[in-house]
Design an enzyme around this catalytic site. Structure first.
Site, PDB file in Angstrom:
ATOM      1  N   ASP A   1       7.491   3.895  18.328  1.00  0.00           N
ATOM      2  CA  ASP A   1       6.166   4.048  18.911  1.00  0.00           C
ATOM      3  C   ASP A   1       5.190   3.267  18.028  1.00  0.00           C
ATOM      4  OD1 ASP A   1       3.945   5.281  20.376  1.00  0.00           O
ATOM      5  OD2 ASP A   1       3.699   6.562  18.603  1.00  0.00           O
TER       6      ASP A   1
ATOM      7  N   ASP B   1       1.130   3.697  18.033  1.00  0.00           N
ATOM      8  CA  ASP B   1      -0.074   4.391  17.585  1.00  0.00           C
ATOM      9  C   ASP B   1       0.249   5.550  16.658  1.00  0.00           C
ATOM     10  OD1 ASP B   1      -1.326   2.609  19.212  1.00  0.00           O
ATOM     11  OD2 ASP B   1      -1.789   4.057  20.796  1.00  0.00           O
TER      12      ASP B   1
END
Length: 294
Positions: A46, A48
């Site tokens: 991922d 963020d």
């Protein structure tokens, strides 16, 4: 469950599948590992609060706004709609999806080339210094083991690919916005690459690339990414929210936290909420199986 509810759930599942397939189709191998030593094992990160401090979509939005890519009214109106759904606790995912799509109309008419060019500039000025060194080192460990590394993010595929290329990773999967002849229509292909859509993207990529997911790793900060984390044999929580931390501990997953103090953890929750709001406004194992505490 009523027939109408079943129909809505099926529609959402179909959009998630479409978003995942579109993201996998757009995933290009960049500069790393033309001939991986371990072709059936890979890692998925991922972005963020996992790879990057804060929300990539927020940094992108700020940079685009400074360059007059859209007006203040555009982003505030769309962001308010998204923030309302999150803060008010509205849980109907179809309504959230509708709000996200309605907020994309203002990018219609802009070109893909324009966003890609501006994205390069914005990465240099607002994102490069926000990369978490610890997470970057984990990604490099996978590359050093001869494994491919992909980013999997709700951010636009265009900015996701820039981040992957700048970090020397294999490639990226992100939210795909529809465009015709290189010009954005203002609609998404399927839905945001979020939650279940990420797992659909990984499944599609694994099928295409011949990956054995039991030998793959995945990294995220959010409980929303449990569908992705649950696909692989080696899930890891990075800078996790409270729910993901509890889940990771209960299941014996690795945990790494590169933040400092409770204040940073609370700030991460706020950034996540704002990131979700801004998203609608802008988008269109080997030796690594060690268990370590953060």
């Amino acid at each position: 469950m009523s027939p109408a509810d079943r129909s809505r759930r099926l529609n959402l599942q179909q959009r998630s599948a479409m978003a995942g397939e579109a993201a996998a189709a757009a995933a290009e191998v960049e500069v790393a590992l033309d001939h991986p030593v371990d072709p059936t094992s890979a890692a998925f990160f991922d972005v963020d609060n996992t790879i990057m401090q804060g929300a990539s979509i927020f940094h992108l939005a700020r940079g685009l706004h400074r360059r007059k890519f859209f007006t203040t009214r555009d982003i505030l109106g769309a962001a308010w709609m998204q923030l309302y759904f999150r803060v008010a606790g509205v849980e109907d995912p179809e309504h959230v999806a509708e709000a996200r799509n309605s907020a994309l109309s203002f990018i219609a008419g802009h070109t893909v080339a324009e966003l890609e060019s501006l994205g390069e500039e914005i990465f240099d000025e607002g994102m490069a210094h926000r990369i978490w060194p610890g997470t970057r080192a984990l990604a490099q460990l996978h590359l050093d083991e001869g494994q491919r590394v992909w980013l999997v993010t709700a951010a636009p595929i265009e900015i996701a690919q820039i981040i992957a290329r700048r970090l020397g990773l294999t490639g990226a999967m992100g939210t795909v916005s529809e465009h015709l002849d290189g010009i954005y229509t203002g609609r998404l292909v399927g839905d945001m690459l979020h939650g279940p859509a990420k797992s659909e993207a990984i499944l599609a990529l694994a099928a295409r690339e011949g990956l054995d997911l039991a030998r793959c790793s995945a990294y995220s900060d959010s409980v929303n990414d449990l569908p992705m984390l649950g696909l692989v044999g080696d899930p890891c929580a990075i800078n996790p929210d409270a729910k993901l931390r509890a889940h990771a501990r209960a299941h014996g997953w690795r945990i790494h936290d590169y933040r400092t103090g409770r204040k940073a953890a609370r700030a991460g929750l706020l950034v996540s909420a704002v990131a979700g709001a801004a998203a609608g406004a802008v988008v269109a194992g080997g030796s690594l199986r060690r268990r370590a505490g953060g």
